[in-house]
Design a protein around this motif. Structure first.
Motif, mmCIF file in Angstrom:
data_model
loop_
_atom_site.group_PDB
_atom_site.id
_atom_site.type_symbol
_atom_site.label_atom_id
_atom_site.label_comp_id
_atom_site.label_asym_id
_atom_site.label_seq_id
_atom_site.Cartn_x
_atom_site.Cartn_y
_atom_site.Cartn_z
ATOM 1 N N SER A 185 0.864 -1.168 0.000
ATOM 2 C CA SER A 185 0.000 0.000 0.000
ATOM 3 C C SER A 185 0.903 1.220 0.000
ATOM 4 C CB SER A 185 -0.889 0.006 1.242
ATOM 5 O OG SER A 185 -1.432 1.302 1.408
ATOM 6 N N ARG A 243 -0.375 -13.927 -9.465
ATOM 7 C CA ARG A 243 -1.306 -13.023 -8.793
ATOM 8 C C ARG A 243 -1.362 -11.720 -9.578
ATOM 9 N NH1 ARG A 243 -2.886 -13.923 -3.426
ATOM 10 N NH2 ARG A 243 -2.381 -16.044 -2.813
ATOM 11 N N CYS A 244 -2.446 -11.023 -9.409
ATOM 12 C CA CYS A 244 -2.674 -9.764 -10.121
ATOM 13 C C CYS A 244 -1.663 -8.719 -9.634
ATOM 14 C CB CYS A 244 -4.097 -9.318 -9.835
ATOM 15 S SG CYS A 244 -4.546 -7.738 -10.526
ATOM 16 N N THR A 295 -1.763 -5.660 -9.805
ATOM 17 C CA THR A 295 -2.450 -4.485 -9.279
ATOM 18 C C THR A 295 -3.031 -4.708 -7.886
ATOM 19 O OG1 THR A 295 -3.064 -3.974 -11.541
ATOM 20 C CG2 THR A 295 -4.226 -2.762 -9.823
ATOM 21 N N CYS A 296 -3.702 -5.871 -7.693
ATOM 22 C CA CYS A 296 -4.443 -6.029 -6.434
ATOM 23 C C CYS A 296 -4.054 -7.263 -5.626
ATOM 24 C CB CYS A 296 -5.943 -6.023 -6.710
ATOM 25 S SG CYS A 296 -6.548 -7.614 -7.290
ATOM 26 N N GLY A 339 -4.810 -10.283 -6.221
ATOM 27 C CA GLY A 339 -5.808 -11.353 -6.347
ATOM 28 C C GLY A 339 -5.276 -12.498 -7.186
ATOM 29 N N CYS A 382 -8.198 -11.604 -13.386
ATOM 30 C CA CYS A 382 -8.029 -11.526 -11.937
ATOM 31 C C CYS A 382 -9.377 -11.839 -11.282
ATOM 32 C CB CYS A 382 -7.543 -10.148 -11.524
ATOM 33 S SG CYS A 382 -7.533 -9.933 -9.737
ATOM 34 N N THR A 383 -9.382 -12.806 -10.370
ATOM 35 C CA THR A 383 -10.631 -13.220 -9.720
ATOM 36 C C THR A 383 -11.102 -12.172 -8.713
ATOM 37 O OG1 THR A 383 -9.357 -14.440 -8.074
ATOM 38 C CG2 THR A 383 -10.171 -15.690 -9.961
ATOM 39 N N ASN A 384 -10.236 -11.206 -8.417
ATOM 40 C CA ASN A 384 -10.604 -10.168 -7.461
ATOM 41 C C ASN A 384 -11.068 -8.872 -8.132
ATOM 42 O OD1 ASN A 384 -10.801 -9.061 -4.766
ATOM 43 N ND2 ASN A 384 -8.935 -7.930 -5.236
ATOM 44 N N CYS A 385 -10.235 -8.301 -9.015
ATOM 45 C CA CYS A 385 -10.587 -6.993 -9.593
ATOM 46 C C CYS A 385 -11.071 -7.072 -11.034
ATOM 47 C CB CYS A 385 -9.421 -6.019 -9.470
ATOM 48 S SG CYS A 385 -8.065 -6.327 -10.624
ATOM 49 N N GLY A 386 -10.963 -8.248 -11.659
ATOM 50 C CA GLY A 386 -11.500 -8.415 -13.013
ATOM 51 C C GLY A 386 -10.588 -7.959 -14.135
ATOM 52 N N GLN A 387 -9.383 -7.515 -13.808
ATOM 53 C CA GLN A 387 -8.430 -7.098 -14.831
ATOM 54 C C GLN A 387 -8.076 -8.304 -15.715
ATOM 55 O OE1 GLN A 387 -6.846 -3.912 -15.368
ATOM 56 N NE2 GLN A 387 -6.055 -4.953 -17.184
#
Ligand SMILES: [Zn+2]
Length: 171
Positions: A39, A107-108, A110-111, A113, A141-146
């Motif tokens: 972060s 993993r993504c 960006t996030c 995920g 990405c299963t979290n943010c959809g990228q």
């Protein structure tokens, strides 16, 4: 020193937290599949708290912050190399990281995920037409959809991983 290296290479056991100066390293560790907290806005004390709670290894370029982390009983590594490639090589060597790149285990960037394969049909409205026509394998990405594909980023990553492997062999 080698830790957390799994026999199959599919399990990424070591987990990291990077300080705000290590955004690029964060993205690379995530692409390699390593769970990496980052972060740019978090306060030092909060980051130490996250490391303690989640049992993360702190990577930092800041000597004082490194000392503080160690005094809290956090596993930490001070990165003294200036170039990104050397920092990356240092972390790979210190923790015995697996440099094999499998998009399904990534993993993504960006996030953080998890990324999984996705049918071309399902993402063709989310990426440029040229890209849809040029690549066969896509990941989401299963979290943010990228949506990701094995494009320039992956190729440059494979190149740097090869450079790092060569560098470590010579040591
Ligand atoms: Zn994501």
């Amino acid at each position: 020193m080698s830790m957390g290296k799994s026999g199959s290479g599919s399990t990424r056991e070591v987990r990291f937290a990077c300080d705000a100066m290590l955004g690029r390293l964060t993205r690379w560790l995530r692409l390699l599949g390593y769970d990496t907290f980052y972060s740019s806005a978090i306060k030092d004390e909060e980051l130490l708290e996250v490391c303690l709670q989640k049992d993360l290894i702190l990577l930092t370029r800041d000597v004082e912050f490194f000392k503080q982390a160690v005094s809290y009983g956090i596993r930490a590594k001070l990165l003294q190399e200036n170039s990104f490639e050397n920092q990356f090589a240092d972390v790979v060597e210190s923790f015995g990281l697996d440099l094999r790149i499998t998009p399904d285990g990534s993993r993504c960037p960006t996030c953080n995920g998890l990324i999984c394969s996705v049918d071309k049909e399902d993402i063709k409205n989310k990426v440029p037409v040229n890209t849809v026509n040029s690549y066969d394998s896509f990941f989401i990405c299963t979290n943010c959809g990228q949506v990701y594909w094995m494009g320039r980023m992956w190729r440059s990553m494979i190149r740097i991983c090869e450079t790092v492997k060569e560098k470590l062999k010579k040591n």
